[in-house]
Every structure is written in structure tokens, then in C-alpha cells.
Design a protein around this motif. Structure first.
Motif, PDB file in Angstrom:
ATOM      1  N   LEU A  33       0.832  -1.203   0.000  1.00  0.00           N
ATOM      2  CA  LEU A  33       0.000   0.000   0.000  1.00  0.00           C
ATOM      3  C   LEU A  33       0.868   1.255   0.000  1.00  0.00           C
ATOM      4  O   LEU A  33       0.636   2.195  -0.779  1.00  0.00           O
ATOM      5  CB  LEU A  33      -0.919   0.004   1.223  1.00  0.00           C
ATOM      6  CG  LEU A  33      -2.099  -0.964   1.210  1.00  0.00           C
ATOM      7  CD1 LEU A  33      -2.886  -0.840   2.515  1.00  0.00           C
ATOM      8  CD2 LEU A  33      -3.025  -0.679   0.023  1.00  0.00           C
ATOM      9  N   ALA A  34       1.876   1.285   0.866  1.00  0.00           N
ATOM     10  CA  ALA A  34       2.769   2.440   0.921  1.00  0.00           C
ATOM     11  C   ALA A  34       3.546   2.585  -0.385  1.00  0.00           C
ATOM     12  O   ALA A  34       3.765   3.699  -0.872  1.00  0.00           O
ATOM     13  CB  ALA A  34       3.730   2.299   2.098  1.00  0.00           C
ATOM     14  N   ALA A  35       3.958   1.461  -0.981  1.00  0.00           N
ATOM     15  CA  ALA A  35       4.697   1.509  -2.236  1.00  0.00           C
ATOM     16  C   ALA A  35       3.836   2.017  -3.377  1.00  0.00           C
ATOM     17  O   ALA A  35       4.314   2.736  -4.272  1.00  0.00           O
ATOM     18  CB  ALA A  35       5.250   0.123  -2.574  1.00  0.00           C
ATOM     19  N   THR A  36       2.560   1.651  -3.369  1.00  0.00           N
ATOM     20  CA  THR A  36       1.652   2.134  -4.411  1.00  0.00           C
ATOM     21  C   THR A  36       1.500   3.646  -4.328  1.00  0.00           C
ATOM     22  O   THR A  36       1.567   4.353  -5.343  1.00  0.00           O
ATOM     23  CB  THR A  36       0.278   1.463  -4.283  1.00  0.00           C
ATOM     24  OG1 THR A  36       0.442   0.039  -4.404  1.00  0.00           O
ATOM     25  CG2 THR A  36      -0.666   1.940  -5.367  1.00  0.00           C
ATOM     26  N   VAL A  37       1.323   4.149  -3.114  1.00  0.00           N
ATOM     27  CA  VAL A  37       1.252   5.611  -2.924  1.00  0.00           C
ATOM     28  C   VAL A  37       2.588   6.240  -3.307  1.00  0.00           C
ATOM     29  O   VAL A  37       2.635   7.261  -4.012  1.00  0.00           O
ATOM     30  CB  VAL A  37       0.896   5.950  -1.470  1.00  0.00           C
ATOM     31  CG1 VAL A  37       0.957   7.467  -1.248  1.00  0.00           C
ATOM     32  CG2 VAL A  37      -0.491   5.426  -1.125  1.00  0.00           C
ATOM     33  N   GLY A  38       3.685   5.623  -2.870  1.00  0.00           N
ATOM     34  CA  GLY A  38       5.006   6.150  -3.186  1.00  0.00           C
ATOM     35  C   GLY A  38       5.291   6.190  -4.669  1.00  0.00           C
ATOM     36  O   GLY A  38       6.032   7.066  -5.142  1.00  0.00           O
TER      37      GLY A  38
END
Length: 449
Positions: free
Chosen positions: A386-391
Motif C-alpha cells: 500500500l505504501a509503495a503504491t502511494v510512493g
């Protein structure tokens, strides 16, 4: 009853785990994450030379460029899907077996990109296959990080787990260094015409021998003692993805927030800032890339040091200090960047990399402490994805803000400050969140019911 019998049978035939050196396991984890990072970053570095012109030529210059950026973005978007798939496998079949799959898929997909036919050779077939292979890369990455952290930490003693959780984090700077160095060497030695004609294939074909090394290292180690204990006690969960949200919804939000700075700062510093410095501030692209690579080289030293610090004072505290430091320097570094020589540029990239690296190095230890072992692979993988997708959208969001503000000097600082603040709050919450929650008995896994 049938499910109970299957779990019991599996436990009864599971032999005692041979003792594997935690150091050896952490090296195997790090080599695997380095390969995955190299494969992923090399596509970003070389995409300008081949994706648009060679695979999307009929779309015109602007359309081909947009299609090139889209092929980069789709690999981020599908990461949560990979996290669900490989999280399930990791919690049901084991950490080691799952990581063999993730690294194999990434390595094979990357190697196949190197032999794809261009539009001139096969029409749209090459473009379609490129998208499919990029999807495979993204899905693979969705299951790689969480498993690598668990492979390293679950072989280590509880006292040293925070340190060993930092070792797989070396894979990101190593992959970045290798891909950047390859890009610098090839652009310096090959004319652009040859790079476009055939040179772009070389970095992708290199993935095949690197894959063989990574597979050998991971094949030669044992399953983690923690997972073997989960199997022996019949605690494997039938639906770990659902259980993690039912039992630890707050921890999932904390974990994703804690991961945002470490992941997003890379996209901001190594993707957007390099492009912004070259196109808007007049820096030479090679100088920016060299400065970023020097910063990555320094991370080879700072990541283990921050991991050791996390083992002494706690992972959440190290993540919080890194986030706070980044928040303090977010605006000053971009103000100084407006007028700087090469030496100052290197210093800025180093400082702008060290502080977020604190949060990055201690991230695995922080997330490992938030979840019980029965669904830990799924939880770590999905929160990170999830954090990587936002990143993955950080460069795009920062660029849009730059257009709206006429590229005011402070616009990248806003994005960096927001990510730092989110991670700071998440780290503060993680320090106060107990996995056992006052030693309350955990809910039984579905397999036990």
C-alpha cells in the motif's frame, strides 16, 4: 475436522529445522532484494531510451512518452495483488518457498524484456508482452519485501531481530547503485543509436545470471524456525489476508504510514529531484545521477548502523527520529538546491538520503513487532505494498504541484514534509502499540477452529 487433521499431519512429519546462521540467511535475503531492486530500477533508468520509441512508436512522441510512464506506474499499482497472493503463500506454505517464487518471477520477467520484439519487428505484440511482464514484476515485488524481512528476522534471536531486519533493506541501494552504474557506463561507451538499437537489452539479460545466484542462495537455506513452529502447533490461518484486517486493523494503518517516508523519499529524491534538477535548475543529468549514487553508496554503511541502533533503542524510535530529522530539513535542502555547485549537490543528496534512511533501515523491525506470526507475511507484504503504491505516484504528484506553483523552490519540500509527518505520527503510534495488547490471548486461527 478435516482441516485440523491436515494441519496435524503436516506438523507430525515436519522434521526439526537444521540451525542456519542468521548472518547467512540475511545475506541470502539481501541478495534477493538487490536483484529485485536492480531489475525494477534498471527499467526506470533505461525506459526513456526504448519503451516509448521502440514499443509505442505509432502514438507519437507525446503519446509514446506517456505510455512509457504508464508501464512504470502499472508495476506499482499491482503490488497489493502480489502482496495478497504471496502473503497467502508465505503464511501457508512457508517463507523460503514463497521467496523462491518471487525472485524467480522477477528474474525471468526481466530477462524476457531483454528479448522482446519491438513495434518495427512485430507490431503491438511486443508492447502487449511488455505490459504483461511489467505486471509480473510488480506482482513479484508485492511478495518480496515482507518475505525477505521475515526470512532474516525469524532466523535471528529476538534481541538481534531489529538489526537483521535492516540487512535486506540494503537491497534497495545496492540495486540502485548497480543499475545507475550500468546506465552511466553504457551511456558513456555506446552511441545513442546503438543504445536504442540493441544496447538497451543488455541490462535485462544480465538479470538471468543474477537470478541463478539468488536462487542458489535461497535454496541453500532452511525454512524459518518461527514458521516451522506455527506449522507444528497447527496455527496456520486459512485466510490470513482477512484475519489481519479483523484482528489488527489499526496495526495495518500504522505499518503503511510508517513505510511511506522510506519508500516515497526514494521516488522523490532519486526520480523527481533528478528530473527537476536537470530540466528546471540546469544541472547536468549525469552529475545528478552521480550525486544520487554517492548517496546510495553511503547507505551501505548507514543502514546497518541504523539497524544496530534499532536493536538497542527500538525500531519505532529510530523510524521516528529519521522522520523528524527529514521534516526539519525538507525545505532547507530544496532552497539550497536552487544554486549549488557539484560538491554542494552531493552533500544535499547525502543529507537528503541519510535521514529518510533511518526510517527505512528500521522499518522491517517496526512492522515485524506489530503482527503475530500466523499472518505476519500477509500483513507486512500488504502494508508495504500500500505504501509503495502511494510512493509510486510521488513523482507525479510532486510534478503536478510544481506545474501549479510555477516550480517554486519549496514545492518538493511540501511533499517531503507531508510524508515525514505521516511517518512520524505512525512511528509514535507504533511505539505505543503492543502486538499482544496487554498479553490478551490471541484469537485462534481459522485452521484451528
Amino acid at each position: 475436522m478435516a482441516g485440523w487433521m491436515l494441519v496435524t499431519t503436516a506438523a507430525s512429519v515436519t522434521p526439526p529445522a537444521p540451525k542456519t546462521s542468521a548472518r547467512r540467511v540475511s545475506v541470502a535475503s539481501m541478495v534477493g532484494t538487490s536483484l529485485e531492486s536492480f531489475d525494477f530500477y534498471v527499467f526506470a533508468y533505461f525506459s526513456a531510451f526504448f519503451v516509448g520509441p521502440l514499443f509505442f512508436e505509432p502514438l507519437g512522441t507525446a503519446g509514446a512518452t506517456l505510455a512509457s510512464f504508464t508501464t512504470i506506474a502499472i508495476a506499482f499499482v499491482v503490488r497489493p495483488i502480489g502482496a495478497i497472493i504471496f502473503g497467502y503463500m508465505g503464511d501457508r506454505l512457508g517463507r523460503r518457498a514463497t521467496l523462491l517464487w518471487t525472485v524467480a518471477i522477477m528474474g525471468v520477467a526481466t530477462g524476457l524484456i531483454g528479448v522482446l520484439p519491438t513495434y518495427a519487428q512485430a507490431g503491438w505484440i511486443g508492447a502487449v508482452l511488455l505490459v504483461v511482464l511489467r505486471l509480473a514484476q510488480g506482482i513479484s515485488l508485492g511478495g518480496e519485501w515482507g518475505g525477505s524481512i521475515l526470512l532474516a528476522t525469524e532466523h535471528a534471536s529476538p534481541v538481534k531481530r531489529a538489526f537483521y531486519a535492516a540487512i535486506p533493506q540494503l537491497g534497495s541501494p545496492i540495486g540502485s547503485i548497480l543499475s545507475a552504474a550500468l546506465f552511466i557506463v553504457m551511456t558513456a561507451t555506446l552511441p545513442t543509436e546503438e543504445l536504442v538499437a540493441w544496447g538497451w537489452r543488455i541490462p535485462f539479460l544480465i538479470a538471468i545470471p543474477l537470478l541463478l545466484v539468488s536462487l542458489y542462495l535461497r535454496w541453500s537455506i532452511d525454512e524459518t524456525p518461527v514458521f516451522r513452529e506455527v506449522v507444528a502447533e497447527g496455527r496456520r490461518d486459512r485466510l490470513p489476508f482477512l484475519t489481519m484486517f479483523r484482528q489488527r486493523p489499526t496495526a495495518m494503518a500504522i505499518a503503511a504510514g510508517a513505510a511511506l517516508l522510506g519508500i516515497g523519499s526514494y521516488g522523490l529524491m532519486n526520480t523527481y529531484t533528478i528530473n527537476y534538477g536537470a530540466t528546471q535548475l540546469g544541472y547536468a543529468y549525469t552529475d545528478l545521477l552521480i550525486a544520487a549514487t554517492i548517496g546510495a553508496l553511503l547507505q551501505l554503511v548507514t543502514i546497518p548502523l541504523f539497524g544496530a541502533l534499532a536493536a538497542r533503542i527500538g525500531s519505532a524510535k529510530v523510524v521516528a527520529w529519521g522522520a523528524l530529522g527529514t521534516l526539519i530539513i525538507a525545505f532547507p535542502i530544496y532552497f539550497i538546491l536552487q544554486e549549488a555547485n557539484f560538491g554542494v549537490l552531493v552533500a544535499l543528496m547525502v543529507v537528503g538520503g541519510i535521514l529518510p534512511t533511518m526510517s527505512w533501515a528500521a522499518l522491517g523491525g517496526l512492522m515485524n513487532d506489530l503482527f503475530p506470526d500466523a499472518f505476519r507475511y500477509s500483513a507486512l507484504s500488504f502494508a508495504y505494498a500500500l505504501a509503495a503504491t502511494v510512493g509510486g505516484f510521488v513523482p507525479l504528484i510532486t510534478g503536478a504541484l510544481g506545474v501549479q506553483t510555477d516550480y517554486a523552490w519549496w514545492h518538493p519540500g511540501v511533499i517531503l514534509a507531508v510524508m515525514s509527518a505521516i511517518t512520524l505520527v505512525a512511528a509514535w503510534a507504533a511505539a505505543r502499540y503492543s502486538t499482544a495488547r496487554s498479553a490478551a490471548p490471541a484469537e485462534p486461527a481459522l485452521a484451528d477452529r
